[in-house]
Motif scaffolding. Structure first.
Motif, mmCIF file in Angstrom:
data_model
loop_
_atom_site.group_PDB
_atom_site.id
_atom_site.type_symbol
_atom_site.label_atom_id
_atom_site.label_comp_id
_atom_site.label_asym_id
_atom_site.label_seq_id
_atom_site.Cartn_x
_atom_site.Cartn_y
_atom_site.Cartn_z
ATOM 1 N N SER A 44 0.828 -1.208 0.000
ATOM 2 C CA SER A 44 0.000 0.000 0.000
ATOM 3 C C SER A 44 0.862 1.258 0.000
ATOM 4 O O SER A 44 0.526 2.244 -0.661
ATOM 5 C CB SER A 44 -0.926 -0.017 1.216
ATOM 6 O OG SER A 44 -1.701 1.140 1.265
ATOM 7 N N GLY A 47 2.076 1.865 -3.466
ATOM 8 C CA GLY A 47 0.996 2.420 -4.282
ATOM 9 C C GLY A 47 0.748 3.888 -3.979
ATOM 10 O O GLY A 47 0.510 4.690 -4.891
ATOM 11 N N ARG A 48 0.809 4.252 -2.705
ATOM 12 C CA ARG A 48 0.604 5.671 -2.350
ATOM 13 C C ARG A 48 1.711 6.555 -2.895
ATOM 14 O O ARG A 48 1.459 7.675 -3.339
ATOM 15 C CB ARG A 48 0.542 5.824 -0.828
ATOM 16 C CG ARG A 48 -0.771 5.453 -0.271
ATOM 17 C CD ARG A 48 -0.876 5.861 1.174
ATOM 18 N NE ARG A 48 -1.797 4.956 1.837
ATOM 19 C CZ ARG A 48 -1.827 4.736 3.115
ATOM 20 N NH1 ARG A 48 -0.972 5.344 3.903
ATOM 21 N NH2 ARG A 48 -2.699 3.915 3.631
ATOM 22 N N ASP A 51 1.025 6.975 -6.541
ATOM 23 C CA ASP A 51 -0.101 7.880 -6.746
ATOM 24 C C ASP A 51 0.286 9.327 -6.517
ATOM 25 O O ASP A 51 -0.092 10.216 -7.276
ATOM 26 C CB ASP A 51 -1.250 7.520 -5.799
ATOM 27 C CG ASP A 51 -1.989 6.278 -6.240
ATOM 28 O OD1 ASP A 51 -2.125 6.082 -7.451
ATOM 29 O OD2 ASP A 51 -2.422 5.511 -5.373
ATOM 30 N N GLY A 57 -2.989 10.696 -7.173
ATOM 31 C CA GLY A 57 -3.429 10.944 -5.809
ATOM 32 C C GLY A 57 -4.504 12.006 -5.728
ATOM 33 O O GLY A 57 -5.268 12.065 -4.755
ATOM 34 N N ALA A 70 -8.853 5.849 -1.383
ATOM 35 C CA ALA A 70 -7.767 5.092 -2.018
ATOM 36 C C ALA A 70 -7.713 5.493 -3.476
ATOM 37 O O ALA A 70 -8.732 5.700 -4.110
ATOM 38 C CB ALA A 70 -8.011 3.599 -1.882
ATOM 39 N N GLU A 74 -2.657 2.538 -5.611
ATOM 40 C CA GLU A 74 -2.760 1.861 -4.319
ATOM 41 C C GLU A 74 -3.760 0.711 -4.386
ATOM 42 O O GLU A 74 -3.487 -0.405 -3.932
ATOM 43 C CB GLU A 74 -3.164 2.858 -3.237
ATOM 44 C CG GLU A 74 -3.229 2.266 -1.858
ATOM 45 C CD GLU A 74 -3.657 3.272 -0.814
ATOM 46 O OE1 GLU A 74 -3.746 2.856 0.353
ATOM 47 O OE2 GLU A 74 -3.900 4.445 -1.139
ATOM 48 N N SER A 75 -4.923 0.972 -4.976
ATOM 49 C CA SER A 75 -5.931 -0.088 -5.112
ATOM 50 C C SER A 75 -5.451 -1.198 -6.048
ATOM 51 O O SER A 75 -5.635 -2.383 -5.761
ATOM 52 C CB SER A 75 -7.228 0.497 -5.651
ATOM 53 O OG SER A 75 -7.741 1.449 -4.769
ATOM 54 N N GLY A 78 -2.770 -3.278 -4.425
ATOM 55 C CA GLY A 78 -3.390 -4.093 -3.383
ATOM 56 C C GLY A 78 -4.071 -5.321 -3.956
ATOM 57 O O GLY A 78 -3.972 -6.423 -3.405
#
Length: 196
Positions: A44, A47-48, A51, A57, A70, A74-75, A78
């Motif tokens: 995660s 992913g952040r 983003d 983001g 999210a 990130e999604s 995941g």
């Protein structure tokens, strides 16, 4: 628990001893789940970072599963992590680890606290592997931003900020698609720290 080759547990009669036994079982389960949460947290985090650096983001949407905003990478990471976790058989290894814990730490016994530095070291390794997913794309996008800054200073009449949004997203997606072939190996290394 009934199939474990351990002696049957005699439950205490008083409430304090029963509460202590329940707290010990809770602590054992919490320690086991910590590794799984750290592994998915590392993915995660990657992913952040992606983003944030790529601009996705800004378009965060509400994720009903985690009950928080999210964004796209990130999604997506995941979901890839969950699929890799199941297809590589890590869910079965986790069930075997749970069964082994019933033998190693029988129900009603005291909690065997692992070495705190071992937990910190494995958590650091997980997040290092998680950052390894994102670092090449983040560095590429940082270099792209530096190039845009030089272009913006060279040609101030050109509205670089608005032109760069689409190009930056395209660069991020192309880089991620080029690097996606190594994701399975990296995710298996992260999940291997749970059961290893």
């Amino acid at each position: 628990a009934s199939t474990a080759a351990t002696a049957p547990v005699e439950l205490p009669i008083d409430a304090m001893s029963l509460a202590g036994m329940a707290a010990a079982e809770f602590a054992t389960g919490w320690l086991m789940s910590l590794g799984v949460h750290l592994a998915f947290g590392a993915v995660s985090l990657a992913g952040r970072l992606l983003d944030l650096q790529s601009g996705f983001g800004l378009g965060a949407v509400f994720d009903p599963l985690t009950k928080r905003p999210a964004s796209v990478f990130e999604s997506s990471l995941g979901m890839v992590a969950v699929v890799t976790f199941v297809t590589s058989g890590m869910h079965l290894a986790l069930i075997r680890l749970l069964a082994q814990s019933l033998v190693e730490v029988p129900i009603g016994s005291a909690v065997l606290m692992p070495e705190a530095m071992a937990i910190v070291r494995n958590a650091g390794l997980m997040f290092a592997f998680g950052l390894a997913f994102a670092v090449r794309v983040v560095v590429m996008l940082l270099l792209f931003d530096l190039g845009l800054a030089v272009l913006s200073r060279s040609v101030p009449q050109l509205s670089v900020v608005f032109l760069a949004i689409g190009v930056k997203l395209t660069v991020a997606l192309l880089m991620l698609s080029a690097l996606a072939s190594g994701w399975g190996f990296g995710l298996r290394r992260i999940f291997g720290l749970i059961v290893g």
